[in-house]
Scaffold this active site. Structure first.
Site, PDB file in Angstrom:
ATOM      1  N   GLU A 176       0.851  -1.207   0.000  1.00 45.69           N
ATOM      2  CA  GLU A 176       0.000   0.000   0.000  1.00 45.69           C
ATOM      3  C   GLU A 176       0.884   1.254   0.000  1.00 45.69           C
ATOM      4  OE1 GLU A 176      -1.136   1.953   3.249  1.00 45.69           O
ATOM      5  OE2 GLU A 176      -0.488   0.544   4.784  1.00 45.69           O
ATOM      6  N   LYS A 225      -3.959  -1.235  14.007  1.00 41.73           N
ATOM      7  CA  LYS A 225      -3.279  -0.197  14.777  1.00 41.73           C
ATOM      8  C   LYS A 225      -3.803  -0.125  16.210  1.00 41.73           C
ATOM      9  CE  LYS A 225      -4.306   1.871  11.242  1.00 41.73           C
ATOM     10  NZ  LYS A 225      -4.810   2.848  10.287  1.00 41.73           N
TER      11      LYS A 225
HETATM   12  N1  PSU Z   1      -0.872   1.720   9.402  1.00 45.42           N
HETATM   13  C1  PSU Z   1       0.118   2.604   9.631  1.00 45.42           C
HETATM   14  N2  PSU Z   1       0.087   3.788   9.002  1.00 45.42           N
HETATM   15  C2  PSU Z   1      -0.895   4.090   8.106  1.00 45.42           C
HETATM   16  C3  PSU Z   1      -1.941   3.163   7.866  1.00 45.42           C
HETATM   17  C4  PSU Z   1      -1.883   1.980   8.539  1.00 45.42           C
HETATM   18  O1  PSU Z   1       1.021   2.361  10.419  1.00 45.42           O
HETATM   19  O2  PSU Z   1      -0.850   5.165   7.540  1.00 45.42           O
HETATM   20  C5  PSU Z   1      -3.001   3.466   6.857  1.00 45.42           C
HETATM   21  C6  PSU Z   1      -3.275   2.240   5.979  1.00 45.42           C
HETATM   22  O3  PSU Z   1      -3.145   2.645   4.649  1.00 45.42           O
HETATM   23  C7  PSU Z   1      -4.700   1.867   6.309  1.00 45.42           C
HETATM   24  C8  PSU Z   1      -5.279   3.238   6.596  1.00 45.42           C
HETATM   25  O4  PSU Z   1      -5.332   1.207   5.247  1.00 45.42           O
HETATM   26  O5  PSU Z   1      -4.270   3.829   7.408  1.00 45.42           O
HETATM   27  C9  PSU Z   1      -6.629   3.174   7.284  1.00 45.42           C
HETATM   28  O6  PSU Z   1      -7.179   4.450   7.279  1.00 45.42           O
HETATM   29  P1  PSU Z   1      -8.744   4.673   7.624  1.00 45.42           P
HETATM   30  O7  PSU Z   1      -8.879   4.282   9.074  1.00 45.42           O
HETATM   31  O8  PSU Z   1      -8.987   6.133   7.384  1.00 45.42           O
HETATM   32  O9  PSU Z   1      -9.496   3.760   6.703  1.00 45.42           O
END
Ligand code: PSU
Ligand code: MN
Length: 298
Positions: free
Chosen positions: A23, A157
């Protein structure tokens, strides 16, 4: 959707050789500018070292790029205001010009279209704390459920509500398989105290399950705990998350901006130890993903 697949990646897919999709939101938003390009390159190097082909995914001028080159990688890492593209944003950003960084959700959809069954990330998105009021749940969960891709991650996370995240994954029919663990890992921390129903001890075991799940047209999560030597203290991290969440609420930070905000606040609070842990787990996940891709292609 128009795909622009790098020739090396297209060759590997056509030859049924191991490919790992990566990603790009983590590059543009998840890591500080000073380390993001180097880390993105390191992840690709880790995958190549094991004999698989890396394919970092992003958007560029109306196309979903599968295997970004040096130039686009540097733009993703270096430019400010790169759009964070989740499922909601795919069509609007593809309809315009410019670049976009794909979340796990957008990445798995594109990887599935390209025929790549393995995606590596740091941590997937999930159900946010307080989601019973905010309804803030990452599109990653439904996207993984709907696409035949195995996402290799260090759990979700720690800023999320991990128990609710597991509940939603169960409802969506997404197996969360512990890699050498019976517990859902918590990103910087090895254990969350949350039991997993399924476990494998190596990439071959993971590949057996992934093959079945992908054949169903659906996705799964392979949950890899951070190495003990790199992990952070659970209580310390928990209290920092609580503090940063309150600050975010005070400052009115919500939605897509919340994850980057919380991660950077924790980074500051731990004086960079969280960043080192984040990079270590990203690299470890890239290696496990490469082993899985190799096992799947064997
Ligand atoms: N994990 C990290 N840093 C990030 C992300 C995940 O350590 O930036 C990102 C990933 O791309 C994940 C996204 O898919 O955050 C999820 O964001 P949201 O909760 O807005 O869907
Ligand atoms: Mn969200």
């Amino acid at each position: 959707m128009k795909l622009a697949v790098a020739p090396e990646v297209a060759d590997a897919i056509a030859g049924k050789r191991a490919v790992v999709a990566l990603e790009s939101t983590v590059i543009a938003h998840g890591l500080p500018r000073s380390r993001s390009l180097r880390t993105a390159q390191l992840l690709e190097t880790e995958i190549r070292a094991l004999g698989a082909i890396p394919a970092t995914i992003a958007l560029h001028d109306g196309r979903a790029v599968v295997g970004v080159g040096d130039h686009l990688l540097a733009r993703l890492a270096g430019e400010s205001r790169v759009p964070k593209v989740s499922l909601r944003d795919l069509a609007p950003v593809l309809a315009g010009q410019g670049i976009g960084a794909t979340t796990v959700a957008a990445t798995v959809e594109i990887a599935a279209r390209a025929g790549i069954p393995v995606v590596a990330t740091g941590g997937i998105g999930g159900v946010h704390r307080g989601a019973e009021l905010s309804f803030d749940e990452s599109a990653d969960l439904e996207a993984i459920a709907r696409n035949p891709v195995c996402v290799v991650s260090a759990g979700a996370k720690l800023v999320l509500d991990l128990a609710l995240t597991l509940e939603r994954l169960e409802t969506l029919g997404v197996p969360v398989v512990g890699f050498g663990t019976d517990e859902f890992p918590a990103f910087y921390v090895r254990s969350s105290g949350l039991h997993l129903a399924h476990r494998v001890n190596d990439a071959l075991g993971a590949a057996r399950i992934a093959r079945e799940q992908v054949a169903r047209g659906a996705g799964m999560v392979l949950a890899v705990p951070i190495a003990a030597s790199e992990s952070l203290d659970r209580d310390e991290i928990e209290s920092e998350v609580a503090r940063a969440s309150l600050a975010a609420e005070r400052e009115g930070v919500t939605g897509a901006a919340l994850t980057p905000y919380l991660l950077s606040a924790i980074g500051v609070a731990t004086e960079g130890r969280a960043l080192e842990a984040n990079i270590a787990l990203l690299r470890a996940n890239a290696r496990v993903a490469a082993q899985l891709a190799l096992a799947l292609s064997a």
